[in-house]
Design an enzyme around this catalytic site. Structure first.
Site, PDB file in Angstrom:
ATOM      1  N   THR A 193      48.789  62.826  79.196  1.00  0.00           N
ATOM      2  CA  THR A 193      50.103  62.890  78.554  1.00  0.00           C
ATOM      3  C   THR A 193      50.097  63.638  77.236  1.00  0.00           C
ATOM      4  O   THR A 193      50.706  63.200  76.282  1.00  0.00           O
ATOM      5  CB  THR A 193      50.665  61.476  78.329  1.00  0.00           C
ATOM      6  OG1 THR A 193      49.800  60.756  77.480  1.00  0.00           O
ATOM      7  CG2 THR A 193      50.829  60.780  79.628  1.00  0.00           C
ATOM      8  N   GLU A 280      56.246  60.033  67.591  1.00  0.00           N
ATOM      9  CA  GLU A 280      57.487  60.483  66.947  1.00  0.00           C
ATOM     10  C   GLU A 280      58.147  59.339  66.187  1.00  0.00           C
ATOM     11  O   GLU A 280      58.495  58.316  66.764  1.00  0.00           O
ATOM     12  CB  GLU A 280      58.412  61.094  67.997  1.00  0.00           C
ATOM     13  CG  GLU A 280      57.851  62.425  68.482  1.00  0.00           C
ATOM     14  CD  GLU A 280      58.575  63.029  69.666  1.00  0.00           C
ATOM     15  OE1 GLU A 280      58.387  64.221  69.904  1.00  0.00           O
ATOM     16  OE2 GLU A 280      59.311  62.303  70.354  1.00  0.00           O
ATOM     17  N   ASN A 403      64.464  63.064  68.600  1.00  0.00           N
ATOM     18  CA  ASN A 403      64.739  63.313  70.017  1.00  0.00           C
ATOM     19  C   ASN A 403      66.203  63.476  70.388  1.00  0.00           C
ATOM     20  O   ASN A 403      66.512  63.905  71.492  1.00  0.00           O
ATOM     21  CB  ASN A 403      64.114  62.212  70.867  1.00  0.00           C
ATOM     22  CG  ASN A 403      62.627  62.404  70.953  1.00  0.00           C
ATOM     23  OD1 ASN A 403      62.175  63.426  71.446  1.00  0.00           O
ATOM     24  ND2 ASN A 403      61.876  61.454  70.417  1.00  0.00           N
ATOM     25  N   SER A 408      67.836  71.625  70.493  1.00  0.00           N
ATOM     26  CA  SER A 408      68.839  72.492  69.876  1.00  0.00           C
ATOM     27  C   SER A 408      68.230  73.310  68.728  1.00  0.00           C
ATOM     28  O   SER A 408      67.270  72.889  68.120  1.00  0.00           O
ATOM     29  CB  SER A 408      70.002  71.644  69.361  1.00  0.00           C
ATOM     30  OG  SER A 408      70.489  70.838  70.410  1.00  0.00           O
TER      31      SER A 408
END
Lengths: 408, 408
Positions: A193, A280, A403, A408
């Site tokens: 992962t 994160e 996230n 974007s």
């Protein structure tokens, strides 16, 4: 690299060169950024390779390429692209990987199947072949890079570069293992992962290298989770150049086999923890140990149920000694458990046993433990000898911020 | 009730009385609050009952009590406590449930096993028996409450009261079904994952009521998820007072059996959606439909993998058309899937098919769809006839805020 460094970050260590490995980096500009994003590693002839790859049913073409190439066990080069995962891109994605392998093979004089490729970044956009080719051409003539530069170049949402090293004595010689890794989200069980690359100068036959890597994976990369999400591109590869000149490590009876396995396992465990430390939005590293399960496998599943529970992870983020959420996560794991045998501790403090809070439970030492950066949750199921430890991080506003608008 | 109402809330509807059901509420003050937190429903003699209960291996004593009492199939009362789940509290928790059942049985003249009990709130703190007893004594003499008051009283972190009703024609008579539910977090599959109570005046034999409720559960409460976490206390109970006087619904050949099943399924589905609409921090309702799976069960698992993915849920929160994360979630589900047959749509817009983005993919209509409050994700695996729809909400800063310090 993000500009806001994880509070759990550790400094990049001094990592010695590994004979038989040459690193170079270049700017393919896969995204609108001005940073190196293509890593090229060249290996001495005779280098062997092993790998563990994502269990995803929707793997990237890079993963499929590596899976086939691993069967042969030989490697001469590694190319890593950052900023575009090339996953779910159909034929164009496959063609990009083939083009990278062909160009590299021609440049260094090897078979395309000796070239390993990994990519990380957004899913669904074919890797632009022209950028890859120009980046590769630049990499071939670039000056040699060091481990830190390579670790920075493979990163995407990572907030700090990650690398470790170790040594072992094999056949009377000191061999070196160096490794770099990237990853901070989409981190979950079932495999690596993330992208991790391990390099050693030891002489290791490919089947034994695979055996040692698979065993190390079970106790490292398969024991970490950030968000329970599994990437389509997860890849860990280990390369052994053979420059150390030891008698080949061929099986568990080879001189130094145990030392090599132990060093590789240590490297993998430290790499895995570096990824969790960059989870994160992470502000705390959480170690979950489950004992007393019916089997190690069952213990692992219960530990992962705890480590993946949003309610447990937010409680830790809030430094809230809400051990009832651990009970909930044990109960939902679907593994053998008996409420009235269950015991739970936070750090060194027992909080519940025999199906209820301990007599005279004092929350103060638990709260103090939760204020630290490293939190331990211990669960004893009281059923058998099964045991597992996994690692995760807390779930914070930072995860949402990263996230909710990553692409974007 | 929280003061900040979910943007997805719907108004509490007009719900008619159900003959044979009397509702009362009281202030047991299980927490430091000034609100009703104990609900007492009394049923006419002859009332039948069915239920679905948490699959957790660490259930609350209330769940264990209800599981035993359901075997008998008779009900005369329901007591619901809000503010303390009484879960994981050992013998003291069991004693609290027994005391509530005994006091209620004595007051209304029934067996303790005719009294159903459910509690919701923090785990690990024994329900204070003295508060329960005083609250019950007050409830017995309180004026009758309406559905809205009962729905408010069973709520904890809910931001709005939830209820629905339906009617059906059974044996030539119009029967009524009314229901209330609470829940906004710790919502996940495998069962009801909340407290829901359904009341009808129909004459329904207990085994048929259980059959109809279990079937409805499969397509409603088992198809919603907020955070993938399963409570230790989840309970849905259905009570049939028989006041309507229809010929008993005994099996699928009974007159009106289909109509009753359909109305009950409709009630359950609407209840389940009310819970998702109050998902902690939710700003968008997400419907995930998976088609073309090898089986319905497989489709359900893939849909739940998507609905539980933090990366999918944060992308929707950010109104980001990041369909690659849907690919990731399909890939990690562990169910049969072939990347190159996979098709994905957002709303009515196909975004990917045959393993890559559609030709000429235009993100504009997808982005417009994501700006709405109700988002549809459609996946076609292209393998078979299996199909499932599940519902979830987005993952936002609100979820973190609510759960990082819920207990404190």
């Amino acid at each position: 690299m993000s500009t806001s460094i994880s509070p759990l970050a550790t400094p990049f260590p001094d990592i010695p060169p590994v004979a038989g490995v040459r690193l170079r980096v270049a700017r393919a500009r896969y995204k609108e950024w001005d940073r190196t994003d293509l890593t090229f590693a060249e290996f001495a002839p005779g280098t062997t390779v092993a790998g563990v790859l994502t269990q995803s049913k929707c793997p990237s073409p890079e993963v499929e390429w590596c899976r086939k190439a691993l069967v042969l066990g030989d490697a001469r080069a590694l190319v890593v692209n950052a900023g575009n995962s090339n996953a779910f891109t159909g034929n164009r994605g496959r063609e990009a990987v083939e083009a990278i392998a062909a160009q590299t093979a021609q440049a260094i004089g090897c078979r395309p199947s000796d070239v390993f490729v990994a990519s990380t970044g957004v899913i669904g956009v074919p890797l632009p072949i022209d950028k890859a080719q120009a980046g590769l051409a630049a990499a071939f003539v670039a000056p040699e890079a060091d481990w830190r530069q390579a670790a920075e170049t493979i990163g995407t949402t990572d907030t700090y570069p990650k690398g470790v090293s170790a040594t072992a004595v094999v056949d009377g010689r000191t061999i070196t293992i160096a490794a770099i890794i990237k990853g901070s989200g989409m981190i979950a069980p079932d495999m690596a992962t993330m992208l991790g690359f391990i390099f050693t100068d030891a002489v290791v036959e490919a089947p034994f290298l695979q055996s040692a890597l698979s065993a190390a994976n079970t106790r490292s990369f398969s024991c970490i989770t950030v968000d329970g999400d599994t990437s389509t591109s997860d890849t860990v590869l280990a390369f052994a150049t053979g420059a150390a000149g030891n008698a080949p490590l061929a099986d568990d009876d080879s001189d130094g086999a145990d030392a090599f396995r132990a060093a590789l396992a240590d490297v993998c465990r430290r790499l895995a923890l570096l990824v969790v430390r960059d989870g994160e939005g992470a502000t705390k590293l959480i170690e979950v140990t489950v004992e007393g399960a019916e089997s190690d496998r069952s213990a692992h599943r219960v530990a992962m149920s705890i480590a993946n529970s949003p309610l447990v992870k937010t409680a830790i983020a809030g430094e809230d000694a809400n051990w009832g959420r651990v009970v909930m996560a044990v109960g939902k794991a679907g593994e053998p458990a008996e409420r009235d045998r269950l015991a739970i501790r936070f750090g060194a403090t027992q909080v519940a046993e025999g199906g209820l809070a301990v007599t005279g439970y004092d929350e103060a030492p638990v709260t103090a433990h939760l204020k630290g950066q490293e939190v331990e949750i211990g669960v004893d199921l009281g059923l058998g000898e099964g045991r597992a430890t996994v690692w995760t991080c807390d779930l914070t506003h930072g995860y949402i911020s990263i996230n909710a608008d990553y692409r974007s």
